[in-house]
Scaffold this motif. Structure first.
Motif, mmCIF file in Angstrom:
data_model
loop_
_atom_site.group_PDB
_atom_site.id
_atom_site.type_symbol
_atom_site.label_atom_id
_atom_site.label_comp_id
_atom_site.label_asym_id
_atom_site.label_seq_id
_atom_site.Cartn_x
_atom_site.Cartn_y
_atom_site.Cartn_z
ATOM 1 N N VAL A 408 0.848 -1.072 -0.155
ATOM 2 C CA VAL A 408 0.022 0.021 -0.064
ATOM 3 C C VAL A 408 0.877 1.185 -0.212
ATOM 4 C CG1 VAL A 408 -1.486 1.401 1.314
ATOM 5 C CG2 VAL A 408 -1.955 -1.180 1.068
ATOM 6 N N ALA A 409 1.811 1.335 0.801
ATOM 7 C CA ALA A 409 2.687 2.621 0.916
ATOM 8 C C ALA A 409 3.506 2.669 -0.323
ATOM 9 C CB ALA A 409 3.920 2.176 2.222
ATOM 10 N N ALA A 410 4.124 1.573 -0.836
ATOM 11 C CA ALA A 410 4.815 1.704 -2.046
ATOM 12 C C ALA A 410 3.875 2.345 -3.157
ATOM 13 C CB ALA A 410 5.183 0.337 -2.758
ATOM 14 N N ALA A 411 2.527 1.913 -3.415
ATOM 15 C CA ALA A 411 1.440 2.262 -4.419
ATOM 16 C C ALA A 411 1.203 3.726 -4.136
ATOM 17 C CB ALA A 411 0.333 1.490 -4.293
ATOM 18 N N GLN A 412 1.297 4.033 -2.648
ATOM 19 C CA GLN A 412 0.436 5.670 -2.424
ATOM 20 C C GLN A 412 1.743 6.420 -2.529
ATOM 21 O OE1 GLN A 412 -1.198 4.904 1.348
ATOM 22 N NE2 GLN A 412 -3.338 5.117 0.635
ATOM 23 N N SER A 413 3.148 6.079 -2.374
ATOM 24 C CA SER A 413 4.215 7.130 -2.536
ATOM 25 C C SER A 413 4.801 7.093 -3.988
ATOM 26 C CB SER A 413 5.212 6.690 -1.543
ATOM 27 O OG SER A 413 4.789 6.137 -0.531
ATOM 28 N N GLY A 414 4.212 6.241 -4.737
ATOM 29 C CA GLY A 414 4.823 5.989 -6.193
ATOM 30 C C GLY A 414 6.034 5.423 -6.263
ATOM 31 N N ILE A 415 6.561 4.561 -5.435
ATOM 32 C CA ILE A 415 7.730 3.869 -5.569
ATOM 33 C C ILE A 415 7.356 2.584 -6.345
ATOM 34 C CG2 ILE A 415 9.569 2.736 -4.144
ATOM 35 C CD1 ILE A 415 8.840 4.673 -1.664
ATOM 36 N N PRO A 416 7.861 2.391 -7.292
ATOM 37 C CA PRO A 416 7.740 0.722 -7.827
ATOM 38 C C PRO A 416 8.190 -0.530 -6.839
ATOM 39 C CG PRO A 416 9.712 1.826 -8.984
ATOM 40 C CD PRO A 416 9.103 2.595 -7.884
ATOM 41 N N ALA A 417 7.280 -1.314 -6.792
ATOM 42 C CA ALA A 417 7.779 -2.523 -6.041
ATOM 43 C C ALA A 417 6.891 -3.583 -6.749
ATOM 44 C CB ALA A 417 7.252 -2.461 -4.431
ATOM 45 N N PRO A 418 7.418 -4.009 -7.969
ATOM 46 C CA PRO A 418 6.678 -4.826 -8.562
ATOM 47 C C PRO A 418 6.886 -6.373 -8.000
ATOM 48 C CG PRO A 418 8.893 -4.119 -9.748
ATOM 49 C CD PRO A 418 8.436 -3.284 -8.639
#
Ligand code: NBP
Length: 478
Positions: A408-418
């Motif tokens: 969630v945090a990755a998506a909300q902060s725009g950090i790619p975590a594929p």
């Protein structure tokens, strides 16, 4: 003949493997390389090894005791075919030719078949551990015939890494089984590396920690369940300062990851066999994405949030640790699914627990956690999904809240975590009671009359979409 084993191909891997062999009691090693200058250089640099110098393939064959055993360490593909052909000219029935390069397993299957017709044994052997492993003790994954392994096994056991008293080598299965398992090993390695990369990126962007501070975090993680070679070397890379600029080396390195193809082979094979290895695939694609400077240059200004500091750095770092562990379990589970399917497709008797055991030492993915995999298969040899085994079930139960928060945090902060997010999607996909695959089947039936099965009765059905939309049994449609 004075040598009991020979090595062909004296670049970094072959030289180190030859030195490893020579350092073991009772071995005399003959060495051969297409370019003789390399052979000369090796003998000059390592007189202690007592190598038998050979300048032609004939000399090489003549220097070996029968049955001859030779390990080829040359570039995969055509060079390997060329060397096999040359050796087959001068070797005899009963001799053993080992290909220790990173050959594609289907090439190994083809070569094994062709060489077998001459009566010579051919063994495709996956070797992991890089240069250092080759020199000090690699993890060895030999395939080929049982007969070939009789001569070869005892020699390989002496040079392999040792994990908890056992050499990291086992006869994986016939023909291409060893190279298949090595390929999957490399696929898991891609996933492991990408996951560690995502953990680093999230911590750096989410908490503002410096590379050196993150090195310390990884150092601590290495004392726990994440203990592994890759975590250990990651800390070392992060701690490295560039002499020229004084910056962290990681900030000076161009952020485009290369690849030599074994990750792509794993994914291609998985696609062919219909096995979802989504974590591994994301890791391979993440490297491809990084290496597309043109696309990155024209999309850098697309909108998105900028990463902001998390409220509780300590809690976030613990969540990232949990996400990393859970996603790693998924990558291994997917890798083992691929091994199981490969074994079925190619008729290999692969013991999953033994594979986990020989990966415990020497190889790049060596990790404490592999003991848990060995245990899981020892308790239940036909375990269907690694992540359903008690230890992993517990670990995933403990990790999942943190794992979700991180995605969630990755998506909300725009950090790619594929790799983190696709692993979580895989986990949720497996545990879902109902999947939208039902709707996909409906769509397929609509446009292609591909039929569907019903949850409430036996048979195959089709809806007359362009007619009166009544349902018919599939037989009626033809
Ligand atoms: P390379 O993959 O760079 O291969 C160089 C060797 O291949 C040299 O000995 C070269 O001989 C020989 N060679 C070539 Br190229 N074409 C040939 C031909 N037509 N006939 C005979 N010999 C030929 O060496 P490496 O990095 O030591 O790797 C060896 C194998 O081990 C590869 O298959 C690699 O994928 C695998 N592997 C590497 C690693 C690693 O960490 N590097 C790890 C695990 C496995 P020359 O001196 O005459 O040019």
């Amino acid at each position: 003949p004075s040598a009991n084993i020979g090595v062909v191909g004296l670049a970094v891997m072959g030289s180190n493997l030859a030195r490893n062999l020579a350092s073991r009691e009772g071995n005399t090693v003959a060495v051969y390389n297409r370019t003789t200058a390399k052979t000369d250089a090796l003998l000059e640099a390592h007189p202690e090894a007592g190598f038998v110098h050979t300048a032609t393939v004939q000399e090489f064959a003549d220097s070996l005791q029968k049955p001859r055993t030779a390990i080829i360490m040359v570039k995969a593909g055509r060079p390997t075919d060329a060397v096999i052909d040359e050796l087959c000219e001068v070797f005899e029935a009963g001799d053993v030719i080992v290909d220790g390069g990173n050959s594609l397993f289907t090439d190994t299957i083809r070569r094994e078949k062709a060489v077998r017709e001459t009566g010579i044994n051919f063994v495709g052997c996956g070797i992991s551990g890089g240069e250092e492993g080759a020199l000090k003790g690699p993890s060895l994954m030999p395939g080929g015939s049982v007969e070939g392994y009789k001569t070869l096994g005892p020699i390989l056991s002496t040079i392999a890494a040792v994990a908890e008293g056992e050499p990291c080598v086992t006869h994986v299965g016939t023909d291409g089984a060893g190279h298949f398992v090595k390929m999957v090993h490399n696929g898991i390695e891609y996933a492991d590396m990408q996951l560690i990369g995502e953990a680093y990126d999230l911590i750096r962007q989410g908490t503002g920690a410096s590379p050196a501070q993150i090195a310390d975090i990884f150092g601590k993680w290495n004392d726990g369940e994440l203990n592994s070679y890759l975590i250990e070397i990651t800390a070392e890379v992060l701690r490295q300062t560039d002499a020229e600029t004084g910056k962290a080396l990681v900030d000076v390195i161009v952020d485009q990851a290369g690849a030599k193809g074994t990750g792509a082979w794993t994914v291609q094979t998985a696609l062919d066999l219909g096995i979802p290895v989504s974590g591994i695939a994301e890791a391979v694609f993440a490297r491809s994405l990084s290496s597309k400077p043109k696309q990155r240059a024209v999309t850098g200004d697309l909108p998105g949030p900028s990463a902001s500091a998390v409220d509780d750095a300590e809690a976030f770092i613990e969540d990232v640790r949990l996400a990393l562990f859970a996603s790693k379990i998924v990558a291994y589970s997917q890798g083992f699914d691929l091994i199981v399917q490969g074994a079925e497709e190619y008729d290999w008797d692969i013991k999953k627990g033994d594979i986990a055991a020989i990966w415990r030492g020497g190889c790049i993915i060596r990790a404490q956690f592999l003991n848990r995999i060995t245990d899981a298969y020892a308790d239940e040899p036909d375990l269907v999904a690694l992540l359903s085994a008690p230890y992993f079930r517990e670990a995933l139960t403990a990790a999942q809240d943190g794992w979700r928060r991180v995605v969630v945090a990755a998506a909300q902060s725009g950090i790619p975590a594929p790799a983190f997010s696709s692993s979580l999607a895989y986990y949720d996909g497996l545990r879902a009671e109902r999947l939208p695959a039902a709707l996909v089947q409906g769509q397929r039936d609509f446009f292609g009359a591909h039929t569907y099965k019903r949850t409430d009765k036996e048979g195959t059905f089709h809806t007359l979409w362009s007619g009166d939309r009544s349902e018919v049994t599939a037989e009626d449609t033809h």
